[in-house]
Each structure stands twice: as C-alpha cells, then as structure tokens.
Design a protein around this motif. Structure first.
Motif, PDB file in Angstrom:
ATOM      1  N   ASP A 164       3.468   0.400  -6.789  1.00 32.89           N
ATOM      2  CA  ASP A 164       4.244   1.585  -7.152  1.00 32.89           C
ATOM      3  C   ASP A 164       4.315   1.359  -8.795  1.00 32.89           C
ATOM      4  N   LEU A 173       4.939  -1.466  -0.158  1.00 29.63           N
ATOM      5  CA  LEU A 173       4.878  -0.768  -1.352  1.00 29.63           C
ATOM      6  C   LEU A 173       5.447  -1.846  -2.505  1.00 29.63           C
ATOM      7  N   ILE A 227       6.464  -3.405  -5.657  1.00 32.32           N
ATOM      8  CA  ILE A 227       7.228  -2.771  -6.973  1.00 32.32           C
ATOM      9  C   ILE A 227       7.107  -3.721  -8.240  1.00 32.32           C
ATOM     10  N   GLU A 245       8.171   6.859   0.734  1.00 35.80           N
ATOM     11  CA  GLU A 245       9.121   5.747   0.964  1.00 35.80           C
ATOM     12  C   GLU A 245      10.072   5.853   2.041  1.00 35.80           C
TER      13      GLU A 245
END
Length: 221
Positions: free
Chosen positions: A33, A68, A70, A135
C-alpha cells in the motif's frame, strides 16, 4: 502486557547477523500500500528473513485473502518525529500526567527510538485485503491510537465486531505461525529479530540492530 517502555526490552543484548534489506516491490506475491510511501522507498524494505516469513504467512491465509503491507523499515529521524509528535499530543491532552505515565502511554502507540523495531528492518505494519485490494474489517484503522480508539486497537480488544475478530485471528495465526511476534497494543504491528521479538521468544540476543538504508544500499554496490 509488556510494552516497549519496559526495561526488559532495552536490556536484551543487541547483535546483528548482517542479513540484507530487500525491497518488497520486487516480490510480486506481496501487495504493498502506498500510504506510508516516501521518496527513498524506505517503507518497502525489510530484512530478507522477514520477507520470507511474510511469504509463508501469505501462503497460510485462506484463498482470496491477501496481506497488505503498509510500512516496513523506518529511518531513525522518522521514528523520532513520530514518537515526539505523539508524546507532545498526549501532553497537550493530559497536562496533569507525570512524565513516567506520559512516556508509558506514548509507547503504547510508538516505540522509543532506542528499541524501535522498525529501524532494524525487522518490523512490518500490515492489514488484510481481498485480491482486488479492498481492505477487510479489522475493527479499527491501521495506526488508530489507543487514545482515540478507546483501546480498540489492542489486538485482543473485546469491543470489536465478530468479523473484525475473525480477521485479526487470521493475522495472528498466519504471522505468528511464520515466527513473527505482535505488539499487543497494535494489531497491525509484527516483528522478527528485534529486541521485542527476542524478549517475547526467549532469544539470547537480537538478530537485527538499527540499520541505515542508505549505508546498506551503498555497501551492496
């Protein structure tokens, strides 16, 4: 609950096995992300062993669910800025708190730089998403503070919905099964090889110490 402000964390002997940082943007199996992206791409870097463990965790998730990522590596200056910024915010909100409590409450959200997992390249902030990048519900946003979420950001917080609890358990099973440890006040924060990991697993010393991304990149050339 052991916080990063606990003296036992700082007392863990430091060592570094020299494992290199790798760029997760070169791993098509992992989804990144861009919300923590920086000009140097620091956010996308992790130690090679942590990247391997993320790949193992991804394989352990149910079909249709993706990690995901970050933020991974965080430079020293960024860590200092985040720590002091949140500490100063808490000081404004709670001017009556003594220094010891202020420090403790600050470390529920951000680590003191001297023991910070992210500066070693061994820590990662992540969540779950669908294959299309949507998400999943984890109960709070990533980086929700204890102050503003009424502690719902704690991994075992009771006051979250059933879907969020199920999704958090997926992360716990996948990341824990791959050898990473969670910081219990932040469901999204997992680490390996740093001081907190060493204390929680009984390792005699760290595997990773603080690293400078620019220096590491120069050494690889």
């Amino acid at each position: 609950m052991i916080l990063l402000s606990d003296p036992r964390v700082a007392a863990v002997p430091g060592a570094d096995d020299g494992e290199p940082l790798v760029d997760l943007r070169e791993f098509p199996e992992l989804r990144l992300d861009g919300r923590a992206a920086d000009d140097t791409g620091a956010y996308a870097h992790l130690r090679a062993g942590v990247a391997d463990r993320l790949l193992a965790a991804q394989r352990a998730l149910p079909p249709g669910v993706r990690l995901l990522v970050i933020e991974g590596y965080r430079p020293y200056r960024a860590q200092v800025s985040i720590f002091t910024g949140y500490r100063d915010e808490l000081r404004r909100r709670h001017p009556d708190w003594p220094a010891q409590r202020l420090h403790r409450e600050t470390t529920k959200f951000v680590s003191p730089v001297e023991v910070a997992p992210h500066t070693t390249g061994g820590a990662v902030d992540l969540t779950l998403c669908t294959v299309d990048g949507v998400e999943l519900d984890l109960g709070t946003a990533v980086d929700a503070t204890p102050e503003d979420s009424a502690d719902a950001c704690f991994t075992d917080a009771p006051a979250i919905g059933a879907n969020a609890r199920r999704h958090r358990q997926l992360i716990v099973d996948a990341l824990g099964g791959a050898g990473l440890v969670n910081y219990p006040t932040e469901w999204w924060h997992w680490s390996y090889g740093d001081r907190y990991w060493a204390l929680m697993t009984g390792a005699p010393h760290t595997r990773y110490g603080p690293v400078d991304l620019a220096v590491a990149a120069t050494a690889e050339r």
